[in-house]
Design a protein around this motif. Structure first.
Motif, PDB file in Angstrom:
ATOM      1  N   GLY A  28      60.113  67.782  92.602  1.00  0.00           N
ATOM      2  CA  GLY A  28      60.032  67.701  91.105  1.00  0.00           C
ATOM      3  C   GLY A  28      59.847  68.908  90.418  1.00  0.00           C
ATOM      4  N   SER A  29      59.983  69.051  88.913  1.00  0.00           N
ATOM      5  CA  SER A  29      59.830  70.216  88.118  1.00  0.00           C
ATOM      6  C   SER A  29      58.421  70.035  87.546  1.00  0.00           C
ATOM      7  N   ILE A  30      57.401  70.949  87.645  1.00  0.00           N
ATOM      8  CA  ILE A  30      56.135  71.203  87.188  1.00  0.00           C
ATOM      9  C   ILE A  30      55.901  72.459  86.311  1.00  0.00           C
ATOM     10  N   ASN A  31      55.135  72.498  85.621  1.00  0.00           N
ATOM     11  CA  ASN A  31      54.767  73.727  85.372  1.00  0.00           C
ATOM     12  C   ASN A  31      53.606  74.284  86.248  1.00  0.00           C
ATOM     13  N   PHE A  32      53.781  75.482  86.608  1.00  0.00           N
ATOM     14  CA  PHE A  32      53.257  75.953  87.760  1.00  0.00           C
ATOM     15  C   PHE A  32      52.429  77.369  87.270  1.00  0.00           C
TER      16      PHE A  32
ATOM     17  N   ASN B  54      51.944  85.612  83.008  1.00  0.00           N
ATOM     18  CA  ASN B  54      52.973  84.959  82.645  1.00  0.00           C
ATOM     19  C   ASN B  54      53.148  83.753  83.067  1.00  0.00           C
ATOM     20  N   SER B  55      52.294  83.304  84.061  1.00  0.00           N
ATOM     21  CA  SER B  55      52.415  81.852  84.620  1.00  0.00           C
ATOM     22  C   SER B  55      52.080  80.708  83.713  1.00  0.00           C
ATOM     23  N   ASP B  56      51.472  81.217  82.518  1.00  0.00           N
ATOM     24  CA  ASP B  56      51.272  80.116  81.526  1.00  0.00           C
ATOM     25  C   ASP B  56      52.411  79.631  80.870  1.00  0.00           C
ATOM     26  N   ASP B  57      53.662  80.337  81.371  1.00  0.00           N
ATOM     27  CA  ASP B  57      54.980  79.951  80.666  1.00  0.00           C
ATOM     28  C   ASP B  57      55.729  79.745  81.934  1.00  0.00           C
ATOM     29  N   TYR B  58      55.421  79.799  83.033  1.00  0.00           N
ATOM     30  CA  TYR B  58      56.482  79.426  83.947  1.00  0.00           C
ATOM     31  C   TYR B  58      56.540  77.787  84.388  1.00  0.00           C
ATOM     32  N   ILE B  59      57.976  77.490  84.562  1.00  0.00           N
ATOM     33  CA  ILE B  59      58.263  76.103  84.745  1.00  0.00           C
ATOM     34  C   ILE B  59      58.795  76.164  86.354  1.00  0.00           C
ATOM     35  N   PHE B  60      58.279  75.661  87.323  1.00  0.00           N
ATOM     36  CA  PHE B  60      58.906  75.430  88.640  1.00  0.00           C
ATOM     37  C   PHE B  60      59.874  74.382  88.575  1.00  0.00           C
ATOM     38  N   ARG B  61      61.305  74.951  88.521  1.00  0.00           N
ATOM     39  CA  ARG B  61      62.227  74.064  88.069  1.00  0.00           C
ATOM     40  C   ARG B  61      62.726  73.358  89.762  1.00  0.00           C
TER      41      ARG B  61
ATOM     42  N   PHE C   7      47.857  69.022  96.001  1.00  0.00           N
ATOM     43  CA  PHE C   7      46.536  68.820  94.954  1.00  0.00           C
ATOM     44  C   PHE C   7      46.013  69.976  94.512  1.00  0.00           C
ATOM     45  N   GLY C   8      45.765  69.926  93.027  1.00  0.00           N
ATOM     46  CA  GLY C   8      44.892  71.119  92.787  1.00  0.00           C
ATOM     47  C   GLY C   8      45.729  72.279  92.179  1.00  0.00           C
ATOM     48  N   ILE C   9      47.113  72.249  92.276  1.00  0.00           N
ATOM     49  CA  ILE C   9      47.673  73.287  91.408  1.00  0.00           C
ATOM     50  C   ILE C   9      47.739  72.992  89.754  1.00  0.00           C
ATOM     51  N   LEU C  10      47.431  73.858  89.049  1.00  0.00           N
ATOM     52  CA  LEU C  10      47.179  73.835  87.573  1.00  0.00           C
ATOM     53  C   LEU C  10      48.804  73.425  87.064  1.00  0.00           C
ATOM     54  N   GLY C  11      48.946  72.253  86.613  1.00  0.00           N
ATOM     55  CA  GLY C  11      50.235  71.766  85.986  1.00  0.00           C
ATOM     56  C   GLY C  11      50.607  70.576  86.945  1.00  0.00           C
ATOM     57  N   GLY C  12      50.044  70.239  88.265  1.00  0.00           N
ATOM     58  CA  GLY C  12      50.013  69.193  89.167  1.00  0.00           C
ATOM     59  C   GLY C  12      48.981  68.268  89.066  1.00  0.00           C
ATOM     60  N   ILE C  13      49.131  67.223  90.078  1.00  0.00           N
ATOM     61  CA  ILE C  13      47.913  66.468  90.100  1.00  0.00           C
ATOM     62  C   ILE C  13      46.662  67.030  90.448  1.00  0.00           C
TER      63      ILE C  13
END
Length: 308
Positions: A111-115, A138-145, A197-203
């Motif tokens: 699935g896609s997340i903000n990474f 710039n990772s504050d603007d990354y979407i992991f598609r 777990f623990g990725i900023l943008g994930g659970i």
């Protein structure tokens, strides 16, 4: 006790050279650290590639070709090639190495997340290479598609390769996406779930979340119908993996997930993390699976059927 598979994610794509001198970047460094991790007890080696000159993430199969055969000749470990690559790559770039080399297992993000990893920039006093600072900030603007179409494309492209997948699930919704592809027949029973777990943008790396993810798997797939593993980012790595092992899960360590061996102390190598989690498992009465046992547990095709 059932054997526990230790995976080691050797380099990844989020950490940059300025964060740790131990991070392997060149094909020789990746090969050396992979072999040492296998000797320390890792049954699976999860691999990304880097541009040798400056450590940028790359999906170029020609770079993979410089270390995959070396690792295969030196160890019996299962080689797991990423299809996640880096958030800055296209899906085709991310899939290129797995499609060419047809490994026993490859990662597949469900699935896609903000990474995001931009907070790390504040801790870096000097940058080794020009690309790093912008990449991290710039990772504050990354979407992991990872759309449904992307996932189907990877599954269908690899359908005849005999490659199984490490289904990386960064949130609860990703488990439902996995269930969708199971219903469509593109994922086969006996699959391998890697809970992240623990990725900023994930659970987040909270024990309640681990319990809920596991309960959701049991509800969606049925107890005993799948294999599962856990990885946790940064400081959560070892405590969280200990909890997962207590629940009967497999575990993943490596410098892709955490650069540290204990609070405030950078790990000297991937092997050091493997040795630590293996020691923890042993103290709990668990045994680390050998590569042959990992192949049997996950139903893999065997190291003699890869194309590298």
């Amino acid at each position: 006790m059932a054997k526990i598979i230790i995976s080691c994610a050797v380099t990844g794509s989020a950490h940059v050279p300025s964060m740790s001198d131990a991070l392997p970047l060149t094909p020789q460094q990746i090969a050396d650290q992979s072999i040492a991790a296998a000797e320390a007890g890792a049954a699976i080696l999860h691999l990304h590639a880097r541009v040798p000159e400056d450590g940028r993430p790359t999906g170029d199969p020609d770079v993979y070709a410089r270390f995959l055969p070396v690792i295969r000749q030196a160890t019996d470990a299962v080689i797991n090639i990423t299809t996640g690559g880096a958030v800055t790559m296209t899906v085709a770039e991310r899939l290129a190495a797995a499609a060419r080399f047809k490994p026993e297992i490859a990662s597949l993000n469900m699935g896609s997340i903000n990474f995001a990893f931009f907070p790390a920039a504040a801790r870096i006093k000097s940058w080794k290479h020009p690309w790093e600072e912008a990449y991290v900030k710039n990772s504050d603007d990354y979407i992991f598609r990872n759309t449904f179409r992307d996932i189907a494309y990877i599954l269908e492209t690899m359908a005849d390769a005999g490659t199984r997948f490490e289904h990386e699930c960064y949130d609860v919704g990703h488990l439902y996406t996995l269930a969708h592809f199971l219903d469509r027949g593109l994922v086969k029973p006996g699959f391998f779930v890697q809970m992240v777990f623990g990725i900023l943008g994930g659970i987040g790396a909270d024990l309640d979340n681990l319990m809920f993810m596991k309960q959701t798997c049991d509800r969606l797939f049925g107890k005993g119908s799948y294999q599962w593993s856990v990885l946790a980012a940064g400081r959560h790595q070892m405590p969280f993996l200990t909890q997962a092992a207590l629940l009967g899960g497999h575990v993943r360590v490596g410098l892709e997930d955490s650069l540290f061996i204990e609070r405030g102390v950078l790990a000297a190598s991937n092997a050091e993390q493997v040795e630590k989690i293996r020691r923890i498992l042993a103290e709990m009465g668990h045994e680390a699976a050998t590569p042959a046992e990992a192949r049997e547990i996950l139903g893999l095709k065997g190291g003699d059927r890869v194309e590298f």
